[in-house]
Design an enzyme around this catalytic site. Structure first.
Site, PDB file in Angstrom:
ATOM      1  CG  ASP A 268       1.815 -23.336 -68.817  1.00 45.67           C
ATOM      2  OD1 ASP A 268       1.847 -23.076 -70.039  1.00 45.67           O
ATOM      3  OD2 ASP A 268       2.649 -22.901 -68.008  1.00 45.67           O
TER       4      ASP A 268
ATOM      5  CE1 TYR B 258       2.036 -15.731 -76.933  1.00 54.68           C
ATOM      6  CE2 TYR B 258       3.888 -14.463 -77.758  1.00 54.68           C
ATOM      7  CZ  TYR B 258       2.770 -14.551 -76.958  1.00 54.68           C
ATOM      8  OH  TYR B 258       2.388 -13.473 -76.208  1.00 54.68           O
TER       9      TYR B 258
ATOM     10  NE  ARG C 292      10.383 -24.964 -75.319  1.00 53.94           N
ATOM     11  CZ  ARG C 292       9.496 -24.522 -74.459  1.00 53.94           C
ATOM     12  NH1 ARG C 292       9.467 -25.019 -73.235  1.00 53.94           N
ATOM     13  NH2 ARG C 292       8.627 -23.598 -74.790  1.00 53.94           N
TER      14      ARG C 292
ATOM     15  CG  ASP D 227       0.805 -19.982 -71.714  1.00 54.85           C
ATOM     16  OD1 ASP D 227       0.797 -19.291 -70.698  1.00 54.85           O
ATOM     17  OD2 ASP D 227       1.656 -20.858 -71.959  1.00 54.85           O
ATOM     18  CD  GLU D 228       0.265 -19.725 -66.421  1.00 56.21           C
ATOM     19  OE1 GLU D 228      -0.096 -20.023 -65.273  1.00 56.21           O
ATOM     20  OE2 GLU D 228       1.232 -19.001 -66.682  1.00 56.21           O
TER      21      GLU D 228
HETATM   22  P1  TTP Z   1       5.357 -19.579 -71.239  1.00 55.34           P
HETATM   23  O1  TTP Z   1       4.215 -20.351 -70.659  1.00 55.34           O
HETATM   24  O2  TTP Z   1       6.465 -19.145 -70.348  1.00 55.34           O
HETATM   25  O3  TTP Z   1       6.039 -20.455 -72.374  1.00 55.34           O
HETATM   26  P2  TTP Z   1       5.478 -21.481 -73.423  1.00 55.34           P
HETATM   27  O4  TTP Z   1       4.024 -21.751 -73.299  1.00 55.34           O
HETATM   28  O5  TTP Z   1       5.909 -20.995 -74.781  1.00 55.34           O
HETATM   29  O6  TTP Z   1       6.340 -22.762 -73.136  1.00 55.34           O
HETATM   30  P3  TTP Z   1       6.114 -23.898 -72.039  1.00 55.34           P
HETATM   31  O7  TTP Z   1       5.845 -25.130 -72.816  1.00 55.34           O
HETATM   32  O8  TTP Z   1       7.434 -23.945 -71.321  1.00 55.34           O
HETATM   33  O9  TTP Z   1       4.964 -23.496 -71.156  1.00 55.34           O
HETATM   34  O10 TTP Z   1       4.846 -18.305 -71.997  1.00 55.34           O
HETATM   35  C1  TTP Z   1       3.670 -18.297 -72.786  1.00 55.34           C
HETATM   36  C2  TTP Z   1       3.864 -17.497 -74.062  1.00 55.34           C
HETATM   37  O11 TTP Z   1       4.221 -16.150 -73.732  1.00 55.34           O
HETATM   38  C3  TTP Z   1       4.995 -18.006 -74.923  1.00 55.34           C
HETATM   39  O12 TTP Z   1       4.545 -18.954 -75.873  1.00 55.34           O
HETATM   40  C4  TTP Z   1       5.550 -16.786 -75.563  1.00 55.34           C
HETATM   41  C5  TTP Z   1       5.134 -15.639 -74.670  1.00 55.34           C
HETATM   42  N1  TTP Z   1       6.287 -15.036 -73.957  1.00 55.34           N
HETATM   43  C6  TTP Z   1       6.666 -13.738 -74.271  1.00 55.34           C
HETATM   44  O13 TTP Z   1       6.049 -13.093 -75.129  1.00 55.34           O
HETATM   45  N2  TTP Z   1       7.731 -13.182 -73.620  1.00 55.34           N
HETATM   46  C7  TTP Z   1       8.452 -13.869 -72.694  1.00 55.34           C
HETATM   47  O14 TTP Z   1       9.406 -13.331 -72.143  1.00 55.34           O
HETATM   48  C8  TTP Z   1       8.050 -15.222 -72.369  1.00 55.34           C
HETATM   49  C9  TTP Z   1       8.790 -16.022 -71.345  1.00 55.34           C
HETATM   50  C10 TTP Z   1       6.964 -15.754 -73.028  1.00 55.34           C
HETATM   51 MG    MG Z   2       3.018 -22.423 -71.604  1.00 52.96          MG
END
Ligand code: TTP
Ligand code: MG
Length: 585
Positions: free
Chosen positions: A19, A24, A56, A113-114
């Site tokens: 992940d 973004y 954060r 992102d996964e």
């Molecule tokens: P996430 O994996 O929830 O967040 P992240 O990668 O930014 O942060 P983390 O380090 O906690 O994993 O979501 C992935 C991407 O999806 C995030 O960068 C932005 C986008 N996103 C949206 O567009 N809408 C949303 O409501 C959320 C939660 C994320």
């Molecule tokens: Mg993420």
């Protein structure tokens, strides 16, 4: 009743879940490294969809209102993230990199992102060559045809944090699984570091034997870290199962595959009343915490009771058994092989108000333009036959032609007498055969989009909404599905495909000769840019067909639109998002 003992675990695989950290925001940082040291937030409409870890640290968080973020951290740098192209491209590039780094080709994207990787073969191979007399000085081989390609590691213990943190003595019975997880953890470290070194992205990683466990365990140490779920995975007379204690600690709604609707039904049964879900919300959960343990140990609970709670018209077959397995970390779904073409391409947008045909026509036009561009990007390739090149410019050819065009809308429910509006996740759609003119590779994209709207989508829209007015749509989605791969795209396709195959091999070998020695030759693949997850939806979540746990509940693959600021958020996050509007300014 001890449910765990009635379920059969299969722990022979090694699944690593990636992940990417603050994805973004990291994409913007990769474009402009100067942003790395600043608190950075990515904005869509009035909301921060994500922010980097510096932000954060200063109190900002995902799905926060931009006005609030600026109060908390006045020097926050905000960038606009409404155009998803850069995120999609980065996602494909990182995916491609990870996929090339493993042997099995089993690399599956989930959202942007996964990524899940099945590394069973690499780990098993390296288990076989371990020198048990000198585990601390082991060498992990990354290329079966060249024993010098790989890295040194200490095979006597896992790399990085584990769950539980203090793993006790390992019993003989668990030794084999433990050893494989140790190797999995070192491979994960290597892959994480390569991703950072070569691509500049950090990730949070989970290591276990199936998708659900690796995804969940990774969350324990964020960012830029990894967690391995260590045995015992099964309970015995002398020890409890770490899988059970780990799963038990989760709120029922946080289990992948258990979306909002399913979790609410389960909560209602455990609490003996309708759970309140509109107050005290936190992101992705509710105040009325019902844990997996509460569910698992509830009197009479089992697959039958879950079937009774969740079954019925429209529900997935065998849903009770499936959910029973999931809450105990049992998940046999394979990490899917990368597909050459996506199984559908779907573009959508959400609207605060869309209630006239003129406006609908304009929106359909925008969506169709994107759709056709995406079809060209994802479903065509250079036609590299010399006889087809005109003035040295290569033509394109279709890799697959979608047979079906689908229009989906989500009507907004009418306002209630008290002025409130009920939420609706319900989409309605109609499909029609894809018109052949849309496959023209010579006509310009705008002209094709105009024609698609005029000839196909507007007539389809009128059937979907026969009333001339009185509707108000919160979402419109245009998709192409039902892909027919086009080996027969030319008259002598076989010959062409074989010559293409040889050219490709040539390219692969050429690339192999010049690339970094660390890259295993059989993994170097120049067609990776064409490889996609099963679906690439132009929204945050991917709407895969309901074949696995990622999407068994419609809440997970639906986006919802906030009636106040117009932000498109995953449905599960809508309530949390709406709460921000209720906060005093
Ligand atoms: P996430 O994996 O929830 O967040 P992240 O990668 O930014 O942060 P983390 O380090 O906690 O994993 O979501 C992935 C991407 O999806 C995030 O960068 C932005 C986008 N996103 C949206 O567009 N809408 C949303 O409501 C959320 C939660 C994320
Ligand atoms: Mg993420």
């Amino acid at each position: 009743m001890d449910g765990a003992s009635s379920l059969k675990r299969h722990d022979s695989r090694m699944i690593i879940h990636f992940d990417y950290d603050c994805f973004y925001a990291s994409v913007f940082e990769a474009e402009n490294p100067a942003l790395k040291n600043q608190p950075l937030a990515v904005q869509q409409k009035q909301i921060i969809v994500t922010c980097n870890y510096e932000a954060r640290r200063r109190g900002l968080y995902k799905l926060q209102l931009i006005t609030e973020a600026k109060k908390v951290c006045p020097d926050v740098v905000t960038v606009l993230g409404e155009d998803l192209t850069r995120f999609r491209n980065a996602s494909k590039e990182l995916y491609s990199f990870l996929r090339k780094s493993i042997w099995s080709g089993q690399a599956e994207r989930l959202g942007f992102d996964e990524v899940f990787l099945d590394c069973t073969d690499m780990v098993n191979y390296n288990i076989d060559i371990l020198n048990h007399n000198d585990l601390p000085h082991s060498f992990f081989c990354l290329d079966q045809s060249d024993p010098t390609v790989g890295f040194q590691y200490d095979a006597s213990e896992p790399f990085g944090p584990t769950y539980p943190p203090e793993a006790g003595a390992v019993s003989d019975q668990d030794l084999q699984l433990y050893r494989r997880l140790v190797l999995g953890s070192h491979l994960a470290r290597y892959l994480r570091h390569e991703l950072e070194k070569e691509k500049g992205y950090t990730a949070t990683v989970g290591i276990s034997t199936n998708k659900i466990l690796s995804k969940l365990v990774g969350n324990l140490h964020k960012p830029k870290s990894q967690t391995t779920l260590v045995p015992p995975y099964d309970a015995s007379a002398s020890s409890e199962s770490h899988v059970t204690t780990f799963m038990d600690s989760h709120d029922i709604g946080s289990i992948p595959g258990i979306g909002f609707k399913i979790s609410q039904k389960i909560r209602a049964r455990i609490l003996g009343r309708q759970p309140a879900f509109d107050e005290g919300l936190v992101y992705g959960g509710t105040k009325e915490k019902v844990t997996v343990r509460d569910v698992r140990t509830f009197v009479g609970m089992g697959p039958e009771m879950l079937e009774e709670i969740l079954g019925g018209p429209g529900s997935q077959r065998g849903i009770g058994g499936k959910i029973w397995g999931l809450i105990q970390g049992v998940d046999d779904v394979e990490v899917s092989q990368a597909k050459k073409v996506p199984s559908q391409i779907s573009i959508e947008d959400s609207y605060t108000r869309l209630d006239t045909l003129d406006e609908v026509r304009k929106k359909l036009n925008l969506l169709s333009n994107s759709l056709i561009r995406r079809m060209h990007l994802d479903l065509t390739e250079d036609d590299d036959d010399a006889e087809n090149a005109e003035h040295g410019i290569l033509k394109r050819r279709w890799l697959a032609r979608p047979r079906t065009l689908r229009l989906t809308t989500r009507p907004r429910p009418a306002v209630n007498p008290d002025g409130t509006r009920s939420r609706s996740f319900n989409r309605i759609s109609r499909s029609l055969p894809m018109p052949t003119f849309a496959f023209s590779l010579t006509e310009n994209v705008h002209a094709l989009a105009d024609r698609l709207v005029q000839d196909s989508l507007i007539p389809c829209f009128r059937k979907l909404h026969p009333e001339r007015s009185g509707w108000n749509l919160s979402l419109v989605n245009v998709a192409v599905t039902n892909m027919a791969e086009t080996a027969a795209d030319s008259k002598d396709s076989d010959g062409r495909d074989i010559s293409r195959m040889f050219r490709r091999q040539d390219d692969v070998l050429k690339e192999w000769r010049v690339v970094d020695e660390d890259v295993a030759p059989h993994l170097t693949d120049d067609v990776n840019d064409l490889l996609e997850g099963s679906v690439d939806v132009d929204v945050y979540s991917e709407a895969t067909p309901p074949t696995s746990w990622e999407s068994d509940d419609e809440v997970q693959d639906n986006m919802d639109v906030c009636g106040r600021c117009g932000l498109s958020v995953p449905s599960f996050a809508l309530l949390a998002h709406e709460r921000f509007h209720q906060m005093p300014d």
